[in-house]
Structures are given as C-alpha cells and as structure tokens.
Design a protein around this motif. Sequence first.
Motif, mmCIF file in Angstrom:
data_model
loop_
_atom_site.group_PDB
_atom_site.id
_atom_site.type_symbol
_atom_site.label_atom_id
_atom_site.label_comp_id
_atom_site.label_asym_id
_atom_site.label_seq_id
_atom_site.Cartn_x
_atom_site.Cartn_y
_atom_site.Cartn_z
ATOM 1 N N LYS A 1 0.838 -1.209 0.000
ATOM 2 C CA LYS A 1 0.000 0.000 0.000
ATOM 3 C C LYS A 1 0.866 1.249 0.000
ATOM 4 C CE LYS A 1 -4.156 -1.823 2.205
ATOM 5 N NZ LYS A 1 -5.010 -1.761 3.390
ATOM 6 N N ALA A 2 1.927 1.238 0.809
ATOM 7 C CA ALA A 2 2.829 2.389 0.857
ATOM 8 C C ALA A 2 3.525 2.587 -0.488
ATOM 9 C CB ALA A 2 3.856 2.204 1.970
ATOM 10 N N ALA A 3 3.912 1.501 -1.144
ATOM 11 C CA ALA A 3 4.564 1.601 -2.451
ATOM 12 C C ALA A 3 3.611 2.174 -3.495
ATOM 13 C CB ALA A 3 5.066 0.226 -2.894
ATOM 14 N N GLU A 4 2.384 1.705 -3.494
ATOM 15 C CA GLU A 4 1.391 2.213 -4.444
ATOM 16 C C GLU A 4 1.134 3.698 -4.224
ATOM 17 O OE1 GLU A 4 -3.246 1.419 -5.756
ATOM 18 O OE2 GLU A 4 -2.318 0.143 -4.244
ATOM 19 N N SER A 5 0.988 4.084 -2.974
ATOM 20 C CA SER A 5 0.745 5.488 -2.635
ATOM 21 C C SER A 5 1.942 6.358 -3.011
ATOM 22 C CB SER A 5 0.441 5.604 -1.144
ATOM 23 O OG SER A 5 0.303 6.936 -0.767
ATOM 24 N N ALA A 6 3.153 5.873 -2.757
ATOM 25 C CA ALA A 6 4.360 6.638 -3.071
ATOM 26 C C ALA A 6 4.504 6.857 -4.573
ATOM 27 C CB ALA A 6 5.586 5.925 -2.513
ATOM 28 N N VAL A 7 4.234 5.833 -5.366
ATOM 29 C CA VAL A 7 4.318 5.984 -6.822
ATOM 30 C C VAL A 7 3.275 6.988 -7.312
ATOM 31 C CG1 VAL A 7 3.997 4.794 -9.033
ATOM 32 C CG2 VAL A 7 5.355 3.727 -7.236
ATOM 33 N N ALA A 8 2.077 6.925 -6.758
ATOM 34 C CA ALA A 8 1.027 7.873 -7.158
ATOM 35 C C ALA A 8 1.427 9.302 -6.808
ATOM 36 C CB ALA A 8 -0.286 7.506 -6.478
ATOM 37 N N GLU A 9 2.002 9.511 -5.636
ATOM 38 C CA GLU A 9 2.442 10.850 -5.234
ATOM 39 C C GLU A 9 3.555 11.364 -6.135
ATOM 40 O OE1 GLU A 9 3.643 10.843 -1.166
ATOM 41 O OE2 GLU A 9 1.591 10.655 -0.420
ATOM 42 N N GLU B 1 14.264 7.752 -4.317
ATOM 43 C CA GLU B 1 13.164 8.581 -3.813
ATOM 44 C C GLU B 1 11.967 7.711 -3.454
ATOM 45 O OE1 GLU B 1 10.018 12.035 -5.212
ATOM 46 O OE2 GLU B 1 11.724 11.587 -6.519
ATOM 47 N N LEU B 2 11.671 6.728 -4.282
ATOM 48 C CA LEU B 2 10.564 5.811 -3.998
ATOM 49 C C LEU B 2 10.798 5.086 -2.680
ATOM 50 C CD1 LEU B 2 7.951 4.282 -4.827
ATOM 51 C CD2 LEU B 2 9.467 2.622 -5.937
ATOM 52 N N GLU B 3 11.999 4.558 -2.496
ATOM 53 C CA GLU B 3 12.305 3.838 -1.264
ATOM 54 C C GLU B 3 12.190 4.747 -0.043
ATOM 55 O OE1 GLU B 3 16.145 2.324 -2.316
ATOM 56 O OE2 GLU B 3 15.308 0.571 -3.344
ATOM 57 N N ARG B 4 12.640 5.992 -0.175
ATOM 58 C CA ARG B 4 12.529 6.958 0.932
ATOM 59 C C ARG B 4 11.070 7.258 1.247
ATOM 60 N NH1 ARG B 4 14.259 11.111 -1.418
ATOM 61 N NH2 ARG B 4 12.354 12.307 -1.418
ATOM 62 N N ARG B 5 10.262 7.439 0.221
ATOM 63 C CA ARG B 5 8.840 7.715 0.434
ATOM 64 C C ARG B 5 8.136 6.533 1.093
ATOM 65 N NH1 ARG B 5 6.099 11.873 -2.754
ATOM 66 N NH2 ARG B 5 7.640 13.118 -3.850
ATOM 67 N N ILE B 6 8.473 5.320 0.665
ATOM 68 C CA ILE B 6 7.866 4.132 1.270
ATOM 69 C C ILE B 6 8.251 4.050 2.744
ATOM 70 C CG2 ILE B 6 7.877 1.603 1.290
ATOM 71 C CD1 ILE B 6 8.186 1.735 -1.784
ATOM 72 N N LYS C 1 6.322 6.572 4.756
ATOM 73 C CA LYS C 1 4.926 6.181 4.930
ATOM 74 C C LYS C 1 4.798 5.074 5.982
ATOM 75 C CE LYS C 1 3.066 7.573 0.543
ATOM 76 N NZ LYS C 1 2.296 8.625 1.157
ATOM 77 N N LEU C 2 5.707 4.106 5.941
ATOM 78 C CA LEU C 2 5.649 3.021 6.920
ATOM 79 C C LEU C 2 5.952 3.544 8.330
ATOM 80 C CD1 LEU C 2 7.344 0.157 4.890
ATOM 81 C CD2 LEU C 2 4.913 0.394 5.474
ATOM 82 N N ALA C 3 6.897 4.483 8.430
ATOM 83 C CA ALA C 3 7.224 5.061 9.737
ATOM 84 C C ALA C 3 6.045 5.875 10.268
ATOM 85 C CB ALA C 3 8.460 5.943 9.625
ATOM 86 N N ALA C 4 5.378 6.617 9.384
ATOM 87 C CA ALA C 4 4.215 7.400 9.812
ATOM 88 C C ALA C 4 3.063 6.507 10.225
ATOM 89 C CB ALA C 4 3.783 8.346 8.688
ATOM 90 N N GLU C 5 2.946 5.347 9.586
ATOM 91 C CA GLU C 5 1.869 4.404 9.898
ATOM 92 C C GLU C 5 2.084 3.776 11.281
ATOM 93 O OE1 GLU C 5 1.015 0.213 8.003
ATOM 94 O OE2 GLU C 5 0.465 1.821 6.593
ATOM 95 N N LYS C 6 3.326 3.571 11.670
ATOM 96 C CA LYS C 6 3.627 2.952 12.964
ATOM 97 C C LYS C 6 3.425 3.910 14.130
ATOM 98 C CE LYS C 6 6.844 -0.451 11.199
ATOM 99 N NZ LYS C 6 8.211 -0.915 11.163
#
Length: 126
Positions: A78-86, A111-116, A119-124
């Motif tokens: 989900k984080a990967a999909e959201s990051a690519v869309a952003e 950049e994709l890896e950083r965004r993912i 997102k995962l850190a914010a989710e936790k």
Amino acid sequence: MDRLNLPLRQLGPKLLAVAVIVAALLWGAWLTQQVTSSPKQRIVTVRLAETIGTFVEEAARANGDPAVVQAASLSYLKAAESAVAEMGRDGRVVLVAEAVLAGAAEDATPELERRIADKLAAEKQP
C-alpha cells in the motif's frame, strides 16, 4: 448630435455591457495562459520489482509469524502504491524500469524507497 447627449438611463447598460466584454476577454486570456503553461513533464523510472523483492527477501529471512509478515507485506505494498502515485502528481511520468525497453530516463528508485519508508514510519506512529 443626439447620440452624444445620451440620457444616463441609456449610458449605464452600455457601459455595463462594455465592462462585461472586457472582463470576459481578460478571463479568456488568463484561462488560455493557464492551459498553455503546464509544467514540462519528466519521465522517470523506478525499479519496483527490485524494491519489492528486497522487502520480500528481508521478510523471508526474518522467520516471523506468517500473519505478521502478511500484514507487513500488505502495508508495504500500500505504501509503495501510494508513493508511486504521489511521485506522479508533480508533472512526472513514473514508469516501472522493468517495463522500459530503451531510453535513458532518470532513476527515481531512491526517492521511492525513501517515500515508502516515510509512509511506513508514519503508519507505525500513533
């Protein structure tokens, strides 16, 4: 000569009509400028299969509870999909590197890896 001495009643609607026409022309010019000045698009690639593959390998090495691994995998996807869309919202065209046959496009995988990760850190965090 009668036309020069127009009563105020007849002059008001004519001035209003001229003002409306001028406003419409200005609005049309502004709209044309906005439409024609779209930002230049850049094409970037991301190594999505490699990025997801790395995550899957790390999850497999962790030997964790299958339910936990499955939940983490779902969150990651989900984080990967959201990051690519952003990444595609700022005028960039994001292509999956594995699907690009030729051409030199900027690699935006870091950049994709950083965004993912963000997102995962914010989710936790609660």
